[in-house]
Design a protein around this motif. Structure first.
Motif, PDB file in Angstrom:
ATOM      1  N   GLN A 113       2.328   1.665  -3.423  1.00 23.98           N
ATOM      2  CA  GLN A 113       1.559   2.337  -4.443  1.00 23.98           C
ATOM      3  C   GLN A 113       1.287   3.824  -4.257  1.00 23.98           C
ATOM      4  O   GLN A 113       1.086   4.705  -5.247  1.00 23.98           O
ATOM      5  CB  GLN A 113       0.108   1.702  -4.168  1.00 23.98           C
ATOM      6  CG  GLN A 113      -0.864   2.040  -5.323  1.00 23.98           C
ATOM      7  CD  GLN A 113      -0.399   1.902  -6.657  1.00 23.98           C
ATOM      8  OE1 GLN A 113      -0.135   0.829  -7.188  1.00 23.98           O
ATOM      9  NE2 GLN A 113      -0.433   3.108  -7.519  1.00 23.98           N
ATOM     10  N   LYS A 114       1.437   4.346  -2.991  1.00 21.30           N
ATOM     11  CA  LYS A 114       1.463   5.712  -2.668  1.00 21.30           C
ATOM     12  C   LYS A 114       2.791   6.441  -3.338  1.00 21.30           C
ATOM     13  O   LYS A 114       2.529   7.529  -3.588  1.00 21.30           O
ATOM     14  CB  LYS A 114       1.265   6.020  -1.220  1.00 21.30           C
ATOM     15  CG  LYS A 114      -0.173   5.628  -0.597  1.00 21.30           C
ATOM     16  CD  LYS A 114      -0.173   5.976   0.755  1.00 21.30           C
ATOM     17  CE  LYS A 114      -1.604   5.432   1.372  1.00 21.30           C
ATOM     18  NZ  LYS A 114      -1.733   5.852   2.925  1.00 21.30           N
ATOM     19  N   LYS A 131       4.756  14.791 -13.564  1.00 23.67           N
ATOM     20  CA  LYS A 131       3.908  15.699 -14.104  1.00 23.67           C
ATOM     21  C   LYS A 131       4.157  17.254 -13.786  1.00 23.67           C
ATOM     22  O   LYS A 131       4.277  18.105 -14.693  1.00 23.67           O
ATOM     23  CB  LYS A 131       2.301  15.342 -13.821  1.00 23.67           C
ATOM     24  CG  LYS A 131       1.211  16.308 -14.578  1.00 23.67           C
ATOM     25  CD  LYS A 131      -0.117  15.932 -14.483  1.00 23.67           C
ATOM     26  CE  LYS A 131      -1.074  16.905 -15.177  1.00 23.67           C
ATOM     27  NZ  LYS A 131      -2.323  16.316 -14.706  1.00 23.67           N
ATOM     28  N   GLY A 170       4.488   9.956  -9.981  1.00 21.07           N
ATOM     29  CA  GLY A 170       3.324  10.223 -11.050  1.00 21.07           C
ATOM     30  C   GLY A 170       3.108  11.732 -11.124  1.00 21.07           C
ATOM     31  O   GLY A 170       3.286  12.525 -12.193  1.00 21.07           O
ATOM     32  N   VAL A 171       2.688  12.257  -9.995  1.00 17.83           N
ATOM     33  CA  VAL A 171       2.656  13.720  -9.820  1.00 17.83           C
ATOM     34  C   VAL A 171       3.619  14.670  -9.559  1.00 17.83           C
ATOM     35  O   VAL A 171       3.609  15.575 -10.381  1.00 17.83           O
ATOM     36  CB  VAL A 171       1.828  14.132  -8.321  1.00 17.83           C
ATOM     37  CG1 VAL A 171       1.664  15.301  -8.042  1.00 17.83           C
ATOM     38  CG2 VAL A 171       0.384  13.189  -8.172  1.00 17.83           C
ATOM     39  N   LYS A 173       4.295   5.265  -5.812  1.00 20.80           N
ATOM     40  CA  LYS A 173       4.119   5.264  -7.608  1.00 20.80           C
ATOM     41  C   LYS A 173       3.281   6.498  -7.766  1.00 20.80           C
ATOM     42  O   LYS A 173       3.523   7.338  -8.851  1.00 20.80           O
ATOM     43  CB  LYS A 173       3.554   4.005  -7.798  1.00 20.80           C
ATOM     44  CG  LYS A 173       4.703   2.912  -7.637  1.00 20.80           C
ATOM     45  CD  LYS A 173       3.918   1.820  -8.259  1.00 20.80           C
ATOM     46  CE  LYS A 173       4.889   0.543  -7.945  1.00 20.80           C
ATOM     47  NZ  LYS A 173       4.089  -0.737  -8.585  1.00 20.80           N
ATOM     48  N   ASP A 174       2.191   6.859  -7.019  1.00 17.88           N
ATOM     49  CA  ASP A 174       1.216   7.823  -7.235  1.00 17.88           C
ATOM     50  C   ASP A 174       2.033   9.149  -6.940  1.00 17.88           C
ATOM     51  O   ASP A 174       1.825  10.232  -7.888  1.00 17.88           O
ATOM     52  CB  ASP A 174       0.018   7.766  -6.461  1.00 17.88           C
ATOM     53  CG  ASP A 174      -0.803   6.798  -6.551  1.00 17.88           C
ATOM     54  OD1 ASP A 174      -0.824   6.041  -7.757  1.00 17.88           O
ATOM     55  OD2 ASP A 174      -1.637   6.458  -5.726  1.00 17.88           O
ATOM     56  N   LYS A 175       2.782   9.253  -6.017  1.00 18.50           N
ATOM     57  CA  LYS A 175       3.526  10.715  -5.716  1.00 18.50           C
ATOM     58  C   LYS A 175       4.581  10.752  -6.878  1.00 18.50           C
ATOM     59  O   LYS A 175       4.740  12.074  -7.103  1.00 18.50           O
ATOM     60  CB  LYS A 175       4.363  10.574  -4.442  1.00 18.50           C
ATOM     61  CG  LYS A 175       3.331  11.072  -3.119  1.00 18.50           C
ATOM     62  CD  LYS A 175       3.352  12.638  -3.028  1.00 18.50           C
ATOM     63  CE  LYS A 175       2.489  13.009  -1.888  1.00 18.50           C
ATOM     64  NZ  LYS A 175       2.412  14.662  -1.875  1.00 18.50           N
ATOM     65  N   LYS A 196       0.917  -1.120   0.133  1.00 13.96           N
ATOM     66  CA  LYS A 196      -0.011   0.093  -0.051  1.00 13.96           C
ATOM     67  C   LYS A 196       0.977   1.021  -0.057  1.00 13.96           C
ATOM     68  O   LYS A 196       0.562   2.169  -0.743  1.00 13.96           O
ATOM     69  CB  LYS A 196      -1.080  -0.003   1.187  1.00 13.96           C
ATOM     70  CG  LYS A 196      -2.121  -1.220   1.250  1.00 13.96           C
ATOM     71  CD  LYS A 196      -2.862  -1.150   2.439  1.00 13.96           C
ATOM     72  CE  LYS A 196      -3.738  -2.321   2.475  1.00 13.96           C
ATOM     73  NZ  LYS A 196      -4.538  -2.224   3.779  1.00 13.96           N
TER      74      LYS A 196
END
Length: 303
Positions: free
Chosen positions: A169-170, A180, A176-177, A172-174, A166
């Motif tokens: 995954q957080k 960008k 990605g942000v 990976k999300d960070k 978990k």
């Protein structure tokens, strides 16, 4: 008596959980040979409960302390000492959990809810601590804390691996942000952003207008954006802003750089296709405007 004294006079979250694990092992091992109402069985059961209560109480106290007084962010954007101390304790607790001889389901029931309390406090404290940071610094600081948390959760236990997933995954999300935001920052600094925004608007109106009629895609504006972009690309030493140098995980630094490079190259390629198209300036005129091909841009971006 000595066990109770340890729990009362030498309270330690690691010690309390260690005692709980040992006591429950003895309880599970010996009770099949004892009457449930025998003195030893009752005493062991009470001691297991007392150790568990102490373990949970200490975890809640530490979580509350961390949330009530969030540590300020550090200059190098690494986890503050109070968070690092909790991370070290988590690692120690997980080692105790791994070494426990208690049945997996039983020990997970006593441990995972407490681990969730500590992780939740850590994540909330990190958010509070990062409130005064700007975009890139906040992202780097949060990622460094999440990476440290993920590292502290390394374990051979399947139940702990699920918890760690978990956090992964957080991360990976960070990431990605951050990719960008770093891409947008680069495109703005390089001067290519106005042309890309104009291209996006041109696509939205159904390509009803010619390039030369669209503000930002007229030849003069386009040449200006591209000239700035080429000059910027040749003159820079890094695609990323200086804040990303503080990322603690080398893999994340590489991932962010590669992600930013791909977004930039894809953005340029989309502009290249549109400019050279029949609805743009055509192949011949487009070639005179575009000094570099998408492949050459990839080479300059080192991707």
């Amino acid at each position: 008596v000595r066990v109770e004294q340890s729990l009362v006079f030498q309270p330690s979250i690691v010690l309390s959980y260690n005692l709980r694990s040992v006591l429950e092992f003895y309880y599970q091992t010996l009770t099949p040979f004892l009457y449930p109402t025998s003195g030893l069985a009752v005493t062991l059961k009470l001691l297991v409960k007392k150790a568990q209560d102490t373990f949970e109480k200490l975890a809640n106290v530490q979580a509350k302390s961390l949330l009530e007084s969030p540590a300020p962010y550090t200059a190098d954007l690494s986890p503050p000492q109070s968070m690092q101390s909790m991370l070290d304790q988590m690692s120690q607790l997980i080692r105790v959990h791994e070494d426990s001889l208690v049945a997996a389901q039983s020990k997970d029931l006593s441990f995972l809810p407490v681990l969730d309390i500590l992780i939740g406090a850590m994540e909330k404290a990190a958010v509070e601590s990062a409130k005064s940071l700007d975009g890139a610094n906040e992202a780097v600081y949060s990622l460094n804390i999440l990476c440290a948390l993920e590292s502290s959760l390394k374990s051979s236990e399947d139940s702990i691996k699920k918890v760690a997933q978990k956090i992964s995954q957080k991360i990976k999300d960070k990431v990605g942000v951050l990719i960008k935001s770093q891409s947008n920052e680069f495109l703005n600094r390089s001067g290519l952003s106005p042309a890309l925004k104009a291209l996006s608007k041109w696509n939205e109106v159904g390509e009803g207008k010619r390039f030369s009629e669209m503000k930002g895609l007229d030849e003069m504006s386009l040449r200006k954006s591209l000239s700035e972009f080429y000059a910027h690309l040749v003159g820079i030493s890094s695609l990323l802003t200086a804040e990303t140098d503080s990322l603690s995980d080398p893999w994340i630094r590489v991932t962010v750089r590669e992600g930013v490079g791909l977004i930039i190259s894809e953005a340029y390629a989309s502009l290249d296709r549109a400019v050279r198209s029949d609805k743009g300036y055509g192949k011949a005129a487009g070639t005179s405007i575009l000094k570099h091909s998408p492949e050459q841009i990839k080479t300059l971006l080192d991707i």
